[in-house]
Design a protein around this motif. Structure first.
Motif, PDB file in Angstrom:
ATOM      1  N   LEU A 595       0.772  -1.615  -0.302  1.00 25.87           N
ATOM      2  CA  LEU A 595       0.094   0.229  -0.152  1.00 25.87           C
ATOM      3  C   LEU A 595       0.282   1.551   0.292  1.00 25.87           C
ATOM      4  O   LEU A 595       1.912   1.220   0.560  1.00 25.87           O
ATOM      5  N   ARG A 596       0.232   2.299  -0.655  1.00 30.85           N
ATOM      6  CA  ARG A 596       1.015   3.630  -0.821  1.00 30.85           C
ATOM      7  C   ARG A 596       0.272   4.391  -0.302  1.00 30.85           C
ATOM      8  O   ARG A 596      -1.446   4.519  -1.336  1.00 30.85           O
ATOM      9  N   ASP A 685       8.801   2.487   4.267  1.00 29.96           N
ATOM     10  CA  ASP A 685       9.681   3.854   3.298  1.00 29.96           C
ATOM     11  C   ASP A 685       8.850   5.051   3.593  1.00 29.96           C
ATOM     12  O   ASP A 685       7.700   4.838   4.254  1.00 29.96           O
ATOM     13  N   GLU A 686       9.077   6.272   4.269  1.00 27.69           N
ATOM     14  CA  GLU A 686       8.771   7.631   4.373  1.00 27.69           C
ATOM     15  C   GLU A 686       9.574   8.455   3.225  1.00 27.69           C
ATOM     16  O   GLU A 686      10.154   8.245   3.749  1.00 27.69           O
ATOM     17  N   SER A 687       8.676   9.038   2.537  1.00 29.73           N
ATOM     18  CA  SER A 687       9.489  10.299   1.875  1.00 29.73           C
ATOM     19  C   SER A 687       8.494  11.124   1.878  1.00 29.73           C
ATOM     20  O   SER A 687       7.312  11.342   1.541  1.00 29.73           O
ATOM     21  N   GLY A 688       9.098  13.045   0.644  1.00 29.56           N
ATOM     22  CA  GLY A 688       8.451  13.632   0.940  1.00 29.56           C
ATOM     23  C   GLY A 688       8.117  13.159  -0.979  1.00 29.56           C
ATOM     24  O   GLY A 688       9.127  13.222  -1.827  1.00 29.56           O
ATOM     25  N   ILE A 689       7.459  13.627  -1.589  1.00 29.07           N
ATOM     26  CA  ILE A 689       6.699  13.752  -2.844  1.00 29.07           C
ATOM     27  C   ILE A 689       6.631  15.600  -3.367  1.00 29.07           C
ATOM     28  O   ILE A 689       6.225  15.081  -4.662  1.00 29.07           O
ATOM     29  N   ILE A 696       3.805   7.178   2.332  1.00 33.71           N
ATOM     30  CA  ILE A 696       4.155   6.439   3.123  1.00 33.71           C
ATOM     31  C   ILE A 696       4.204   5.602   2.039  1.00 33.71           C
ATOM     32  O   ILE A 696       2.589   4.895   1.719  1.00 33.71           O
ATOM     33  N   GLU A 697       4.773   4.547   2.365  1.00 38.22           N
ATOM     34  CA  GLU A 697       4.529   2.934   1.977  1.00 38.22           C
ATOM     35  C   GLU A 697       4.547   1.844   3.460  1.00 38.22           C
ATOM     36  O   GLU A 697       5.584   2.179   3.962  1.00 38.22           O
TER      37      GLU A 697
END
Length: 876
Positions: A595-596, A685-689, A696-697
């Motif tokens: 999931l994302r 994972d957590e990142s800025g898009i 969050i994945e």
């Protein structure tokens, strides 16, 4: 007149109308909840539009509020006038078919004169020219002299917006005295500050028809608005709104942080007022969930914030500074608006982050704008071309309004038409790109026609995973066909289907469609024009329209997808708990494997916060909460508090997914029956898009177990290589790191000794060229640092001289040049020499006159490069 604080004025107003039978409601958020026609709540009546037009029933026929409002249409006047603001509070009392003109006028007069103590002989009244009843009430019932009641035309004292409810207005003004007026005298309606409009009473008594008729409304309404800032300026004896207790704490904080006194400079005062005004708007807007962005209300927030940053620079206040003023705003306003107190930390972080982001591009943009203006001045032009304005906007994030302001300060105009043309060209390019993408999807019109002839598809997949059904249509290569055979791909329409079409971030089901003689693999399912379309590969046999088939999804994939979809609901609620209520879903992807989830947040989520979110979700899984899914009316769903995806279009009937007492969302996807079926939740994972948007994945169920097992295998492999137990690997790695640092120090020491030793040998190779001591030589195995160390040692041995060294290092070559000060004065330059030397070895470099370094990619050319060095010195 009674001197009062703004807090006392606000509370006295609400208490007064509560005693008159009004229900006091809290201010609505600045972001309109159910009104796509409004960017912001911009008036006290805005939250009650549905009550005024009769489409909704108010909780009480009498309501009073102190409403937060934002208006930016006159932003360039902020700070230049006494009353213009981007954020303000509108006190208002409202009647929905209850009382009318008599009570509205009487209570307004009573509040101003008895509760606030305004002098009666300074009150002036304006009314609509034909509103005789309002005149009678003001003159005969209240006692205002005829000469202080002014009849005005429709454009001044009549409220209407197109067709629908409308009516005359009556405005209450306060004469502040001749010292606030025009030098040659003035009257009510003048633009000066003598006659201050305090209160506007709108009598909604007509319905304007399409034919332009004004028909009496059966239920007449009252809508009033009084600006808190204006009342405060009167009762506190302030010459403008900015000298009241609503602004002075911010103004004092600003002046304490810069070398400027308020009131000493017109330019500085303008900057101070703009910052004080804008920080209120930004604080409240972000507090109500509007994050800075490049679109919609987010663009307004960014524009106001960046404008304040620019004015802060006028005062010598370097970013980030604005975020420091938030605490003062909260101190002034937090007693009444508790949401500011609750969200203060988040607001500060978002503003600081946005300031830093703008600082990165502001200097570049300002330099570019200065260059453009300088070029235009050389050509005796006074207008900035639209394409340049667009470039500043598109590349540097410069709001057009900011470019206009800076330009006007230098007597330049801005080509807004050209800017709009450039914007339209960009939109056209985007549309063309979309059209290019949409090529191959030309069957849209075809499916619209099929929808008319076949009806909407019937989805039964919530209850059934396999059904007997009929083939209603087949489409191949954008054409209707009646039959397909083995090996062909096509799109199939069924009378009813268990297959979930991709929607709401959830991917489509996969499975099979089969008859006694045919087998079709379903590889994708989309809903086009309300028709559920199955993309299939016919593996065996043939299929015709009208055939009876069995449609069956792949259950394992559906279950895995359901686990992930329910987990996204738990994740969203957990993020709100851990990070704050500002978290909103910005997008999602739900597949069987993972999931994302994309959400609004202003900074990277910390390791500790992620751990807490993960812990909360797993706690809800372990609790095995029951899922309850039911259909209800959209309005009912909103009333029970279901979370909706902002911008999503919903029908009248919606599907509400409830997880225990923990989560409540509108959702059309598939879910598990109990949260325990999810099994396990793990964030990968957590990142800025994007600005203000994080991602969050995560995985659940079997995929979560697979991930953990992979990690265990990795740890075991590392432990084996380190010859340690898994629980010892951290200590082992630390030990190896310490050992590595020790070895690196030892290597450095050995290199220094080597350089020193080689230096002693090299000093004997010094030769004299043109009366100058010169040492040019190649050495073995030294990197840049080693060469520099050797050069320093040699330079100390020479009172005067030039040193040029080269060394082969890992298939490359390094050079260093050092020249004593006396020879630099004679015109020798280490940087210029080494640059030419390095070119011979396929490289380049440079540096100071006394020391320079360079590198090259051709170690085989080291000897030739050093010979070039000698040639340069000989020729000097």
């Amino acid at each position: 007149m009674i001197e009062m604080s703004s807090t006392q004025i606000r509370q006295k107003f609400l208490d007064f109308f509560a005693d008159k039978g009004h229900q006091v409601l809290p201010s609505a958020p600045l972001v309109p909840q159910d009104d796509p026609t409004l960017l912001w709540i911009n008036a006290g009546m805005a939250p009650f539009k549905d009550y005024f037009n009769g489409s909704a029933t108010p909780p009480n026929s009498r309501i009073a509020t102190s409403q937060k409002c934002i208006r930016t249409n006159d932003i360039t006047n902020v700070g230049k006038t006494a009353r213009h603001h981007t954020f303000f509070e509108m006190l208002g009392n409202f009647s929905f078919g209850d009382y009318f003109k008599e009570e509205a006028i009487e209570w307004a007069y009573q509040f101003l004169t008895e509760e606030l103590g305004l002098e009666v002989d300074k009150l002036w009244i304006s009314i609509y020219k034909d509103d005789d009843r309002a005149f009678e009430i003001w003159h005969q019932d209240i006692g205002i002299p005829k000469d202080r009641i002014v009849r005005m035309d429709k454009d001044e004292n009549f409220w209407e917006i197109g067709t629908g409810p409308c009516g005359p207005c009556s405005e209450i003004h306060y004469d502040r005295g001749i010292e606030f007026g025009c030098p040659d005298g003035c009257k009510l309606g003048c633009d000066c500050d003598r006659y201050l409009e305090v209160w506007n009473l709108v009598f909604t008594q007509y319905n304007k028809t399409e034919d332009g008729e004004y028909l009496d409304l059966p239920n007449k309404n009252i809508d009033t608005g009084v600006g808190l800032e204006r009342l405060a300026s009167l009762l506190q004896g302030a010459p403008t709104n900015f000298e009241t207790d609503l602004f002075m704490p911010m103004i004092e904080f600003i002046t304490q942080n810069c070398d400027v006194e308020y009131g000493e400079s017109k330019e500085a005062d303008l900057a101070i007022k703009v910052i004080a005004d804008h920080i209120r708007s930004i604080t409240f807007a972000i507090g109500d969930g509007a994050l800075p962005s490049n679109e919609g209300r987010g663009y307004v927030v960014r524009r106001v914030l960046r404008r304040a940053v620019r004015y802060a620079k006028v005062l010598g206040l370097e970013a980030p500074f604005l975020h420091k003023i938030v605490a003062v705003v909260v101190e002034v306003m937090g007693d009444h608006y508790s949401e500011l107190v609750k969200r203060e930390e988040q607001i500060v972080k978002i503003i600081k982050q946005e300031e830093l982001r703008f600082e990165e591009t502001l200097e570049q943009g300002m330099n570019m704008l200065d260059e453009v203006i300088a070029e235009l001045k050389e050509d005796n032009l006074d207008q900035i071309p639209g394409d340049k304005v667009f470039m500043l906007y598109d590349t540097y994030g410069f709001p057009v309004e900011l470019t206009e302001e800076i330009a006007s300060e230098q007597d330049f105009k801005v080509d807004l038409d050209g800017f709009e043309k450039a914007m339209q060209q960009q939109r056209n390019r985007a549309r063309e790109a979309r059209e290019d993408y949409d090529q191959g999807h030309g069957e849209l019109e075809l499916f619209k026609d099929l929808r008319k002839s076949l009806g909407a598809s019937q989805f039964v997949g919530y209850e059934e995973q396999a059904v007997r059904t009929e083939v209603l249509g087949i489409v191949k290569d954008e054409q209707q066909v009646t039959k397909i055979t083995a090996g062909e791909e096509a799109k199939v329409i069924l009378e009813k289907t268990p297959f979930y079409a991709e929607s709401g971030g959830q991917v489509a089901d996969k499975g099979i469609i089969e008859t006694d003689s045919a087998s079709l693999k379903v590889i994708d399912v989309q809903e086009i024009a309300d028709v559920i379309v199955h993309q299939v590969e016919l593996e065996a046999g043939s299929l015709e329209v009208g055939a009876e088939v069995k449609a069956q999804i792949t259950s394992e994939l559906r279950v895995a997808t359901a686990r992930n979809h329910t987990a996204t609901h738990l994740l969203q609620q957990a993020l709100k708990e851990v990070l704050g209520d500002h978290v909103k879903q910005s997008g999602s992807l739900v597949t069987p494997n993972r999931l994302r989830f994309d959400f609004t947040h202003f900074e990277a989520v910390t390791k500790e916060q992620l751990r807490k979110v993960e812990e909360v979700v797993n706690q809800k899984i372990i609790a095995n909460l029951a899922m309850k899914i039911e259909k209800m009316e959209l309005e009912q769903a909103k009333e029970v508090g279901a979370t909706a995806l902002f911008g999503e279009k919903y029908g009248e009937q919606v599907r509400v997914v409830k997880i225990g007492d923990y989560s409540l969302e509108l959702c059309g996807g598939t879910h598990v029956d109990q949260t325990g079926e999810i099994g396990f939740f793990k964030i990968l994972d957590e990142s800025g898009i994007a600005a203000g948007v994080r991602r969050i994945e995560a995985v659940t169920g079997q995929e979560g177990l697979n991930y953990v097992q992979q990690q265990e295998d990795m740890i075991a492999d590392v432990a084996t290589k380190l010859k340690a137990n898994p629980d010892e690997i951290v200590d082992k790695v630390v030990s190896l790191q310490n050992e590595l640092k020790s070895l690196e120090k030892e290597i450095t020491s050995l290199k220094d000794k080597l350089a020193s030793s080689q230096s002693e040998d090299l000093i004997s190779k010094v030769e004299e060229i043109n009366g100058v001591n010169v040492l040019i030589d190649g050495v073995d195995g030294l990197d840049n640092a080693g060469l520099r160390k050797m050069g320093d040692n040699l330079k100390q041995e020479l009172d005067s001289g030039i040193i040029i060294l080269g060394s082969k290092v890992e298939e490359k070559v390094a050079f260093v040049a050092m020249i004593t000060d006396d020879l630099v004065e004679q015109g020798y330059h280490a940087g210029e020499i080494i640059g030419q030397v390095a070119q011979v070895a396929g490289g380049g470099g440079g540096g100071r006159p006394t020391m320079a370094q360079a590198g090259g990619s051709r170690p085989d050319k080291l000897t030739a490069a050093l010979e070039k060095a000698k040639e340069i010195i000989v020729a000097n």
